[in-house]
Design a protein around this motif. Structure first.
Motif, PDB file in Angstrom:
ATOM      1  N   LEU A  64      48.568  52.755  55.536  1.00 41.97           N
ATOM      2  CA  LEU A  64      48.587  53.791  56.570  1.00 41.97           C
ATOM      3  C   LEU A  64      49.427  53.362  57.773  1.00 41.97           C
ATOM      4  O   LEU A  64      49.792  54.190  58.599  1.00 41.97           O
ATOM      5  N   SER A  65      49.761  52.084  57.847  1.00 46.81           N
ATOM      6  CA  SER A  65      50.607  51.607  58.940  1.00 46.81           C
ATOM      7  C   SER A  65      52.006  52.211  58.867  1.00 46.81           C
ATOM      8  O   SER A  65      52.756  52.156  59.841  1.00 46.81           O
ATOM      9  N   GLY A  66      52.338  52.827  57.746  1.00 49.66           N
ATOM     10  CA  GLY A  66      53.622  53.496  57.612  1.00 49.66           C
ATOM     11  C   GLY A  66      53.674  54.871  58.263  1.00 49.66           C
ATOM     12  O   GLY A  66      54.732  55.494  58.299  1.00 49.66           O
ATOM     13  N   LEU A  67      52.548  55.345  58.763  1.00 52.47           N
ATOM     14  CA  LEU A  67      52.500  56.661  59.408  1.00 52.47           C
ATOM     15  C   LEU A  67      52.790  56.549  60.898  1.00 52.47           C
ATOM     16  O   LEU A  67      52.502  55.528  61.523  1.00 52.47           O
ATOM     17  N   ASP A  68      53.317  57.630  61.464  1.00 48.97           N
ATOM     18  CA  ASP A  68      53.514  57.657  62.911  1.00 48.97           C
ATOM     19  C   ASP A  68      52.162  57.791  63.604  1.00 48.97           C
ATOM     20  O   ASP A  68      51.132  58.022  62.964  1.00 48.97           O
ATOM     21  N   LEU A  69      52.165  57.654  64.919  1.00 47.96           N
ATOM     22  CA  LEU A  69      50.919  57.635  65.684  1.00 47.96           C
ATOM     23  C   LEU A  69      50.122  58.929  65.544  1.00 47.96           C
ATOM     24  O   LEU A  69      48.895  58.900  65.386  1.00 47.96           O
ATOM     25  N   ALA A  70      50.785  60.072  65.581  1.00 48.78           N
ATOM     26  CA  ALA A  70      50.064  61.352  65.476  1.00 48.78           C
ATOM     27  C   ALA A  70      49.317  61.452  64.155  1.00 48.78           C
ATOM     28  O   ALA A  70      48.158  61.884  64.115  1.00 48.78           O
ATOM     29  N   ARG A  71      49.951  61.045  63.064  1.00 48.81           N
ATOM     30  CA  ARG A  71      49.318  61.118  61.748  1.00 48.81           C
ATOM     31  C   ARG A  71      48.219  60.069  61.601  1.00 48.81           C
ATOM     32  O   ARG A  71      47.181  60.326  60.993  1.00 48.81           O
ATOM     33  N   ARG A  72      48.425  58.897  62.172  1.00 47.91           N
ATOM     34  CA  ARG A  72      47.372  57.873  62.162  1.00 47.91           C
ATOM     35  C   ARG A  72      46.131  58.383  62.890  1.00 47.91           C
ATOM     36  O   ARG A  72      45.004  58.156  62.446  1.00 47.91           O
ATOM     37  N   ARG A  73      46.351  59.056  64.010  1.00 45.35           N
ATOM     38  CA  ARG A  73      45.210  59.588  64.774  1.00 45.35           C
ATOM     39  C   ARG A  73      44.458  60.648  63.986  1.00 45.35           C
ATOM     40  O   ARG A  73      43.228  60.709  64.025  1.00 45.35           O
ATOM     41  N   VAL A  74      45.182  61.491  63.271  1.00 45.23           N
ATOM     42  CA  VAL A  74      44.518  62.500  62.440  1.00 45.23           C
ATOM     43  C   VAL A  74      43.655  61.811  61.395  1.00 45.23           C
ATOM     44  O   VAL A  74      42.471  62.136  61.243  1.00 45.23           O
ATOM     45  N   ILE A  75      44.225  60.849  60.674  1.00 42.91           N
ATOM     46  CA  ILE A  75      43.466  60.149  59.632  1.00 42.91           C
ATOM     47  C   ILE A  75      42.269  59.423  60.244  1.00 42.91           C
ATOM     48  O   ILE A  75      41.159  59.472  59.699  1.00 42.91           O
ATOM     49  N   ALA A  76      42.454  58.775  61.387  1.00 43.12           N
ATOM     50  CA  ALA A  76      41.350  58.074  62.045  1.00 43.12           C
ATOM     51  C   ALA A  76      40.242  59.047  62.438  1.00 43.12           C
ATOM     52  O   ALA A  76      39.054  58.769  62.212  1.00 43.12           O
ATOM     53  N   ASP A  77      40.611  60.192  63.003  1.00 45.04           N
ATOM     54  CA  ASP A  77      39.605  61.182  63.391  1.00 45.04           C
ATOM     55  C   ASP A  77      38.906  61.778  62.174  1.00 45.04           C
ATOM     56  O   ASP A  77      37.691  62.016  62.208  1.00 45.04           O
ATOM     57  N   LEU A  78      39.655  62.016  61.110  1.00 43.80           N
ATOM     58  CA  LEU A  78      39.029  62.531  59.888  1.00 43.80           C
ATOM     59  C   LEU A  78      38.019  61.521  59.359  1.00 43.80           C
ATOM     60  O   LEU A  78      36.897  61.891  58.986  1.00 43.80           O
ATOM     61  N   LEU A  79      38.397  60.268  59.332  1.00 41.97           N
ATOM     62  CA  LEU A  79      37.501  59.216  58.850  1.00 41.97           C
ATOM     63  C   LEU A  79      36.255  59.107  59.725  1.00 41.97           C
ATOM     64  O   LEU A  79      35.130  59.015  59.226  1.00 41.97           O
ATOM     65  N   LEU A  80      36.455  59.156  61.017  1.00 40.03           N
ATOM     66  CA  LEU A  80      35.343  59.006  61.951  1.00 40.03           C
ATOM     67  C   LEU A  80      34.352  60.166  61.856  1.00 40.03           C
ATOM     68  O   LEU A  80      33.139  59.969  62.005  1.00 40.03           O
ATOM     69  N   HIS A  81      34.834  61.367  61.564  1.00 43.15           N
ATOM     70  CA  HIS A  81      33.972  62.551  61.619  1.00 43.15           C
ATOM     71  C   HIS A  81      33.677  63.178  60.252  1.00 43.15           C
ATOM     72  O   HIS A  81      33.032  64.221  60.184  1.00 43.15           O
ATOM     73  N   HIS A  82      34.119  62.535  59.187  1.00 42.11           N
ATOM     74  CA  HIS A  82      33.912  63.083  57.844  1.00 42.11           C
ATOM     75  C   HIS A  82      32.464  62.987  57.414  1.00 42.11           C
ATOM     76  O   HIS A  82      31.836  61.945  57.543  1.00 42.11           O
ATOM     77  N   GLU A  83      31.938  64.092  56.943  1.00 44.72           N
ATOM     78  CA  GLU A  83      30.570  64.120  56.412  1.00 44.72           C
ATOM     79  C   GLU A  83      30.538  64.770  55.032  1.00 44.72           C
ATOM     80  O   GLU A  83      29.521  65.280  54.603  1.00 44.72           O
ATOM     81  N   GLY A  84      31.658  64.756  54.363  1.00 44.53           N
ATOM     82  CA  GLY A  84      31.767  65.381  53.051  1.00 44.53           C
ATOM     83  C   GLY A  84      32.391  66.748  53.178  1.00 44.53           C
ATOM     84  O   GLY A  84      32.464  67.332  54.252  1.00 44.53           O
ATOM     85  N   TRP A  85      32.946  67.199  52.100  1.00 47.54           N
ATOM     86  CA  TRP A  85      33.603  68.502  52.127  1.00 47.54           C
ATOM     87  C   TRP A  85      32.557  69.539  51.831  1.00 47.54           C
ATOM     88  O   TRP A  85      32.429  70.589  52.285  1.00 47.54           O
TER      89      TRP A  85
END
Length: 130
Positions: free
Chosen positions: A109-130
């Motif tokens: 994931l280090s290959g992503l720009d900051l905006a995309r890293r933040r999206v993935i980080a926020d998704l991970l932090l707030h994911h409770e299943g689909w």
């Protein structure tokens, strides 16, 4: 003998309760940011209007068949970001996409720009299943 819980434990419990109470809304907000960055053509009805009017993550499901067909022509960064997003929707499909694209682990994931890293980080932090 009745012992009171340490204040730190109580504070942590309250913090976790607050976090999980808002997690679904925060996940959806991050998902919408990700859809905007990746392009709405890969999600929901595939239109910008669909993205703007979506009120739930279910309305912005990834089009996994379309994405799988397009993996060969997308840039490395696009493949990584879209496959990671699909992983939140369907771990098996997203994992297969990531593997197919040659991504071995989270450090990729280090290959992503900051905006995309933040999206993935926020998704991970707030994911409770689909």
């Amino acid at each position: 003998m009745n012992q009171a819980l340490p204040q730190e434990a109580i504070d942590l419990f309250v913090l976790e309760q607050q976090h999980f109470a808002t997690a679904p809304q925060r996940f959806f907000a991050a998902w919408k940011r990700g859809v905007q960055l990746a392009g709405p053509e890969w999600f929901g009805d595939g239109t910008q209007e669909g993205l703007l009017h979506a009120t739930s993550k279910g309305e912005l499901r990834p089009n996994v068949l379309l994405l799988n067909d397009a993996l060969g022509v997308l840039s490395r960064g696009q493949r990584l970001f879209l496959s990671a997003m699909v992983s939140f929707y369907n771990a098996r499909e997203g994992g297969a996409m990531l593997k197919r694209c040659g991504f071995a682990g989270l450090s990729d994931l280090s290959g992503l720009d900051l905006a995309r890293r933040r999206v993935i980080a926020d998704l991970l932090l707030h994911h409770e299943g689909w």
